[in-house]
Design an enzyme around this catalytic site. Structure first.
Site, mmCIF file in Angstrom:
data_model
loop_
_atom_site.group_PDB
_atom_site.id
_atom_site.type_symbol
_atom_site.label_atom_id
_atom_site.label_comp_id
_atom_site.label_asym_id
_atom_site.label_seq_id
_atom_site.Cartn_x
_atom_site.Cartn_y
_atom_site.Cartn_z
ATOM 1 N N GLY A 294 -4.490 8.938 -5.913
ATOM 2 C CA GLY A 294 -5.669 8.653 -3.894
ATOM 3 C C GLY A 294 -6.512 9.426 -4.415
ATOM 4 N N ARG A 295 -5.645 9.900 -2.792
ATOM 5 C CA ARG A 295 -6.518 11.304 -1.994
ATOM 6 C C ARG A 295 -6.956 11.810 -3.116
ATOM 7 N NH1 ARG A 295 -1.806 11.992 1.769
ATOM 8 N NH2 ARG A 295 -0.676 11.408 -0.234
ATOM 9 N N GLN B 173 -7.473 -4.883 -7.310
ATOM 10 C CA GLN B 173 -6.515 -5.360 -6.219
ATOM 11 C C GLN B 173 -6.359 -6.737 -5.364
ATOM 12 O OE1 GLN B 173 -4.859 -3.038 -3.159
ATOM 13 N NE2 GLN B 173 -2.913 -2.655 -4.545
ATOM 14 N N SER C 73 -6.489 4.904 -7.852
ATOM 15 C CA SER C 73 -5.197 3.876 -6.738
ATOM 16 C C SER C 73 -5.876 3.306 -6.345
ATOM 17 C CB SER C 73 -4.391 4.695 -5.513
ATOM 18 O OG SER C 73 -3.651 4.332 -6.056
ATOM 19 N N CYS D 153 -8.271 1.397 0.277
ATOM 20 C CA CYS D 153 -9.480 0.404 1.228
ATOM 21 C C CYS D 153 -10.314 0.936 1.511
ATOM 22 C CB CYS D 153 -8.497 -0.002 2.343
ATOM 23 S SG CYS D 153 -7.313 -0.647 2.070
ATOM 24 N N TYR E 64 2.944 -5.543 3.059
ATOM 25 C CA TYR E 64 1.496 -6.386 2.910
ATOM 26 C C TYR E 64 3.115 -7.797 2.912
ATOM 27 C CZ TYR E 64 -0.952 -3.168 4.369
ATOM 28 O OH TYR E 64 -1.666 -1.846 4.808
ATOM 29 N N ALA F 100 -7.525 -3.088 -2.057
ATOM 30 C CA ALA F 100 -6.696 -4.744 -1.487
ATOM 31 C C ALA F 100 -7.421 -5.504 -1.654
ATOM 32 C CB ALA F 100 -5.122 -4.451 -0.201
ATOM 33 N N ARG G 278 1.524 -3.838 -7.474
ATOM 34 C CA ARG G 278 2.453 -3.276 -7.306
ATOM 35 C C ARG G 278 3.488 -2.697 -5.988
ATOM 36 N NH1 ARG G 278 -0.953 2.131 -4.530
ATOM 37 N NH2 ARG G 278 -1.336 2.961 -6.409
#
Ligand SMILES: Cc1cc2nc3c(=O)[nH]c(=O)nc-3n(C[C@H](O)[C@H](O)[C@H](O)COP(=O)(O)O)c2cc1C
Length: 361
Positions: free
Chosen positions: A328-329, A100, A23, A26, A184, A58, A232
């Site tokens: 992700g994490r 992304q 995923s 940043c 965003y 991003a 996304r």
């Protein structure tokens, strides 16, 4: 045959070797948007670890589209040069390099999290003036006013995405994802919470979705026909107490994005307003949103959020709830998670030749 987590996924002429997607996350580690060794090692490690698709964070299409001064950007040829070694390495590991493309809108001009993550404002030496659908800033302390984009400014945003996609291609990326989630810029146009315009970019569903549809079409214009394009979205604002964006809107939007040239919707949620009330952030908390888009709009999806267990990720694919599983994490904690997951699930996966002695068998 029922696909599983370690079945390849073909979209257009690109084959993603398995359904695990890093995923986008940043790293707040760039200067002037330029990638460096950190990004190469961070993304490269996840390719070594076996993720089928490695998505860079991003990456801002213009300087004021960054969230922080540490965010990646792709607005010059120098940015391309810095990204090229990353895509080369990711590809050398058999993973698909993805990027992304992003514009933070009114959520830009923030300090990096390590410095507090607060709004900087245009007068701060590291800050800048942000732009949005309306003049209202994100409601938080120390957030300066934002400027409503006029029609020419909106057209410039679309052109920035087109130019960014051309650069992403030159840098060697094989998948581009347009970031329209998490409050965003594109999300600021989509949601009635942040869009009070009365021109052709505000008001009706058709008008609020116009900018994103135009930007996706502009990217598709320059993004080769054999390469996948993702978008996304935040499937819901989690603000049922007011006019806001919800799952029904997302189900309605998904086929329109496909018409504009998208191949897969990466389904996240939230981020538009601090009043949001998430029902929880447990394992797979956003999966029902992804499933709704896949089932009701018949569009391929990536599911994301709290997915950490191999059996869970595998079941999402086997049960037809998701086409890709974005992690992700857990991939920050375990960069080699896919290699371990394949072992746990009894699936065959290619190991980097240098690491074969480390195989579990
Ligand atoms: C450090 C960090 C940075 C993130 N940056 C981005 C980003 O650049 N773009 C994005 O769409 N989501 C971003 N996210 C959200 C993740 O991609 C992901 O959707 C979220 O963390 C939920 O998935 P997880 O539970 O597997 O971590 C970020 C998350 C973290 C933890």
């Amino acid at each position: 045959m029922t696909p599983s987590l370690f079945t390849p996924l073909s979209i257009r002429d690109t084959e993603i070797p398995n359904r695990v997607m890093l995923s986008p996350m940043c790293q707040y580690s760039a200067d002037d948007g330029l990638a460096n060794e950190w990004h190469r090692v961070h993304l490269g490690s996840r390719a070594v670890g076996g993720a089928g698709l490695v998505m860079a964070e991003a990456t801002a299409v213009e300087p004021r589209g960054r969230i922080t001064p540490g965010c990646l950007g792709i607005w010059s040829d120098e940015h391309v040069e810095r990204l090229e070694p990353i895509t080369e390495f990711v590809r050398s590991q058999g993973s698909v390099p993805a990027i992304q493309l992003a514009h933070a809108g009114r959520k830009g001009s923030h300090a990096v999290p390590a410095d507090g993550g607060h709004g900087l404002g245009p007068d701060h030496e590291d800050g800048w003036e942000t732009v949005s659908a309306s003049d209202d800033p994100y409601p938080e302390e120390r957030q300066a006013a934002t400027r409503r984009l006029d029609i020419d400014g909106i057209a410039d945003v679309t052109e920035s995405f087109r130019a960014a996609a051309e650069r992403a291609l030159a840098a060697g990326f094989e998948v581009a994802e347009v970031h329209a989630a998490h409050g965003y810029l594109f999300h600021q146009f989509l949601s009635p919470v942040t869009n009070d315009r009365d021109d052709e970019y505000g008001g009706s569903f058709e008008n609020r979705t116009r900018l994103l549809r135009e930007a996706v079409a502009a990217v598709r214009d320059v993004w080769p026909a054999d390469k996948p394009l993702f978008v996304r979205i935040s499937a819901t604002d989690w603000l049922p107490d007011r006019p806001s964006w919800d799952v029904d809107d997302s189900v309605r939007l998904a086929p329109l994005l496909v018409d504009a040239g998208a191949d897969l919707i990466d389904v996240s949620s939230g981020g538009i307003h601090p009043d949001q009330r998430l029902p929880g952030t447990g394992p797979g908390y956003q999966v029902p949103c992804a499933e709704a888009v896949r089932e009701r709009a018949d569009v391929p999806v990536a599911a994301v959020g709290g997915i950490t267990e191999p059996a869970h990720a595998d079941a999402l694919v086997r049960n037809g709830r998701a086409d890709l599983v974005a992690i992700g994490r857990e991939l920050l904690r375990h960069p080699y998670w896919p290699l371990e997951a394949a072992h746990e699930l009894g699936a065959d996966i290619e190991w980097p030749v240098q690491y074969r002695r480390g195989r579990f068998d």
